[in-house]
Write an enzyme that holds these catalytic residues in place. Structure first.
Site, PDB file in Angstrom:
ATOM      1  N   SER A  33       2.981 -16.964   1.778  1.00 52.74           N
ATOM      2  CA  SER A  33       2.183 -17.151   0.558  1.00 52.74           C
ATOM      3  C   SER A  33       1.609 -18.557   0.492  1.00 52.74           C
ATOM      4  O   SER A  33       0.454 -18.751   0.115  1.00 52.74           O
ATOM      5  CB  SER A  33       3.048 -16.933  -0.691  1.00 52.74           C
ATOM      6  OG  SER A  33       3.696 -15.696  -0.632  1.00 52.74           O
ATOM      7  N   THR A  86      -1.047  -8.419  12.708  1.00 54.04           N
ATOM      8  CA  THR A  86      -1.506  -7.046  12.961  1.00 54.04           C
ATOM      9  C   THR A  86      -2.522  -7.015  14.110  1.00 54.04           C
ATOM     10  O   THR A  86      -3.363  -7.912  14.211  1.00 54.04           O
ATOM     11  CB  THR A  86      -2.149  -6.481  11.672  1.00 54.04           C
ATOM     12  OG1 THR A  86      -1.198  -6.587  10.609  1.00 54.04           O
ATOM     13  CG2 THR A  86      -2.544  -5.014  11.836  1.00 54.04           C
ATOM     14  N   ARG A  98       5.796  25.624  -4.549  1.00 52.15           N
ATOM     15  CA  ARG A  98       7.261  25.590  -4.693  1.00 52.15           C
ATOM     16  C   ARG A  98       7.715  26.338  -5.955  1.00 52.15           C
ATOM     17  O   ARG A  98       7.218  26.076  -7.050  1.00 52.15           O
ATOM     18  CB  ARG A  98       7.733  24.128  -4.764  1.00 52.15           C
ATOM     19  CG  ARG A  98       9.215  23.950  -4.901  1.00 52.15           C
ATOM     20  CD  ARG A  98       9.930  24.354  -3.628  1.00 52.15           C
ATOM     21  NE  ARG A  98      11.352  24.091  -3.709  1.00 52.15           N
ATOM     22  CZ  ARG A  98      12.215  24.481  -2.773  1.00 52.15           C
ATOM     23  NH1 ARG A  98      11.794  25.120  -1.703  1.00 52.15           N
ATOM     24  NH2 ARG A  98      13.495  24.214  -2.916  1.00 52.15           N
ATOM     25  N   ILE A 127       8.468  14.891  -6.773  1.00 47.93           N
ATOM     26  CA  ILE A 127       7.939  16.258  -6.928  1.00 47.93           C
ATOM     27  C   ILE A 127       8.338  17.123  -5.737  1.00 47.93           C
ATOM     28  O   ILE A 127       8.581  18.320  -5.875  1.00 47.93           O
ATOM     29  CB  ILE A 127       6.397  16.205  -7.110  1.00 47.93           C
ATOM     30  CG1 ILE A 127       6.069  15.622  -8.492  1.00 47.93           C
ATOM     31  CG2 ILE A 127       5.752  17.579  -6.915  1.00 47.93           C
ATOM     32  CD1 ILE A 127       4.608  15.243  -8.686  1.00 47.93           C
ATOM     33  N   GLU A 145      -1.423  -9.418   2.708  1.00 50.14           N
ATOM     34  CA  GLU A 145      -2.664 -10.068   2.246  1.00 50.14           C
ATOM     35  C   GLU A 145      -2.515 -10.599   0.815  1.00 50.14           C
ATOM     36  O   GLU A 145      -3.417 -10.470  -0.013  1.00 50.14           O
ATOM     37  CB  GLU A 145      -3.869  -9.132   2.397  1.00 50.14           C
ATOM     38  CG  GLU A 145      -4.154  -8.896   3.872  1.00 50.14           C
ATOM     39  CD  GLU A 145      -5.522  -8.306   4.183  1.00 50.14           C
ATOM     40  OE1 GLU A 145      -6.487  -8.681   3.513  1.00 50.14           O
ATOM     41  OE2 GLU A 145      -5.593  -7.499   5.110  1.00 50.14           O
ATOM     42  N   THR A 161       1.003 -11.371  -1.906  1.00 53.81           N
ATOM     43  CA  THR A 161       1.939 -10.554  -2.688  1.00 53.81           C
ATOM     44  C   THR A 161       1.400 -10.350  -4.108  1.00 53.81           C
ATOM     45  O   THR A 161       0.444 -11.027  -4.527  1.00 53.81           O
ATOM     46  CB  THR A 161       3.308 -11.259  -2.783  1.00 53.81           C
ATOM     47  OG1 THR A 161       3.114 -12.507  -3.486  1.00 53.81           O
ATOM     48  CG2 THR A 161       3.908 -11.553  -1.419  1.00 53.81           C
ATOM     49  N   SER A 162       2.055  -9.470  -4.855  1.00 52.46           N
ATOM     50  CA  SER A 162       1.629  -9.239  -6.245  1.00 52.46           C
ATOM     51  C   SER A 162       1.772 -10.523  -7.065  1.00 52.46           C
ATOM     52  O   SER A 162       0.965 -10.783  -7.969  1.00 52.46           O
ATOM     53  CB  SER A 162       2.458  -8.120  -6.874  1.00 52.46           C
ATOM     54  OG  SER A 162       2.161  -6.913  -6.203  1.00 52.46           O
TER      55      SER A 162
END
Ligand SMILES: Cc1cc2nc3c(=O)[nH]c(=O)nc-3n(C[C@H](O)[C@H](O)[C@H](O)COP(=O)(O)OP(=O)(O)OC[C@H]3O[C@@H](n4cnc5c(N)ncnc54)[C@H](O)[C@@H]3O)c2cc1C
Length: 382
Positions: free
Chosen positions: A132, A158, A271, A340, A366, A368-369
């Site tokens: 960061s 990456t 389902r 679900i 890319e 953090t929050s």
């Protein structure tokens, strides 16, 4: 204000959606399980022109824009995020710095193969000791005659170790400014340069069919002409690249969130429990309705950020909002889609299990929050 796509944008979205369903979906679970890179899928994406989407034709691109890239990322991630992040990193982090900041020679040397998908480039910013706080970069590059000598290491890069990786752009400290702060610059390091070592791939929680490595530079020498853009502009360069990249990651997150809706809708209709489909119960209907609402609002947030960027307006805050919101709702939707699916949601053969494992990194990569909130707060004057 018109959020509808043009005919051309719709056509692109349809063709990537078909490609994702017909080419990616049948093979990706096996690559994911075995942690192998899907070379054949990437080759076909190259043939479709996806790696050249936002670049002008003079460099071998498709003459589209950044929004076109985002649409493609959304549709790919609706089916699989490993393939989507490979494209995102290749274009927005790999080729874009060379297109934006490179010399005519650098562009001519690298862009044709990067934009055709024949080769990939990595973006080496994060280090083992600093992510960061990218200003804390420790990797150093010293000019020795007509060569840069690079020493240091990079983490989590990456597309840096595939068979078709051509280069990594590396952020390095190249000096100290008059005020004592670090001078950061970006340098192109071609793969195979002596002193540049790519460690074996990480064992990751998700994005398992994507390529991520730690890199080390040990007296690694490259020509002085491999400097990307001006010396000392490294900080400004990666801020620009990351601002744009946030919109692309937001699009990818929206795709994952929408994929969760797709899978949940199908499953809820099929389902049976207590004599009826689970989709007939309001508890399940409301979950799916909330998931759809979240994907929709996150989509509008990235459309807005992309529109501002393409209009040449300030977009930093909107890109951070789009990335923060889209990654949060992607995690929410992946959790609910798994719920679900009941026990089957915990089985790797179901796409929602992959979505769940792939969602968390969206709140980290890319920026953090917390970093997105810092950007928004700063932009508000705090
Ligand atoms: C699969 C993967 C692929 C990646 N690809 C690339 C790539 O191609 N190129 C590249 O350069 N990087 C890449 N990254 C790195 C990624 O961008 C970083 O992991 C990310 O930016 C966070 O940095 P960090 O991991 O060092 O965490 P840190 O910066 O150490 O943060 C740890 C925690 O502290 C919080 N924190 C830090 N500072 C503050 C603060 N001031 N206030 C509040 N909270 C704070 C963070 O939000 C986080 O929660 C990749 C990472 C992964 C996992």
């Amino acid at each position: 204000m018109d959020f509808r796509l043009t005919e051309e944008q719709e056509a692109l979205r349809e063709s990537v959606r078909d490609f994702a369903r017909e080419v990616v979906a049948p093979v990706i679970a096996e690559h994911y399980e075995r942690h192998t890179f899907p070379y054949e899928v990437i080759r076909q994406m190259g043939k479709m022109g996806l790696f050249g989407l936002p670049f002008p034709e003079e460099h071998g691109g498709m003459g589209g824009d950044y929004f076109a890239l985002c649409l493609a990322l959304e549709e790919l991630a609706r089916v699989d995020s490993s393939v989507a992040i490979t494209l995102e990193a290749a274009v927005s982090l790999g080729a874009m710095p060379i297109y934006r900041f490179g010399t005519a020679e650098q562009k001519a040397q690298w862009l044709p193969k990067l934009l055709s998908g024949e080769a990939l480039a990595g973006f080496g910013l994060t280090e083992p000791g600093t992510g960061s706080d990218a200003g804390g970069t420790q990797t150093r590059a010293v000019l020795d005659g007509d060569e840069w000598v690079i020493n240091g290491s990079k983490a989590f890069i990456t597309n840096s170790g595939t068979d078709i990786t051509a280069l990594v752009t590396v952020t390095a400290v190249t000096g100290v400014r008059a005020d004592g702060s670090k001078e950061l610059s970006t340098i192109i390091v071609p793969n195979g340069t002596p002193g540049f070592t790519v460690a074996p791939g990480y064992s990751k929680v998700g994005w398992s069919a994507s390529d991520t490595h730690e890199l080390t530079f040990d007296d690694c020498r490259v020509p002085a002409g491999n400097l990307l853009g001006e010396r000392g502009r490294g900080f400004a360069q990666f801020l620009r690249i990351l601002d744009e990249g946030r919109i692309a990651i937001a699009a990818l997150a929206v795709g994952l969130a929408q994929g969760c809706v797709d899978e949940s809708l199908t499953y809820a209709k099929e389902r049976q429990a207590f004599g009826q489909s689970i989709g007939s119960y309001q508890a399940i209907q409301f979950k799916i309705a909330d998931m759809e609402a979240k994907a929709h609002t996150a989509r509008l947030a990235y459309y807005d950020a992309a529109a501002r960027m393409l209009a040449g307006e300030p977009f930093k805050r909107q890109a951070a909002i789009a990335k923060l919101h889209a990654s949060t709702i992607a995690v929410d939707n992946a959790r609910e889609a798994t719920q679900i699916h009941g026990g089957y949601g915990f089985m790797n053969e179901y796409p929602v299990a992959r979505f769940w494992r792939d969602s968390k990194i969206l709140e980290i990569g890319e920026g953090t929050s917390e970093v997105q909130r810092m950007i928004i707060a700063r932009d508000l004057g705090l």
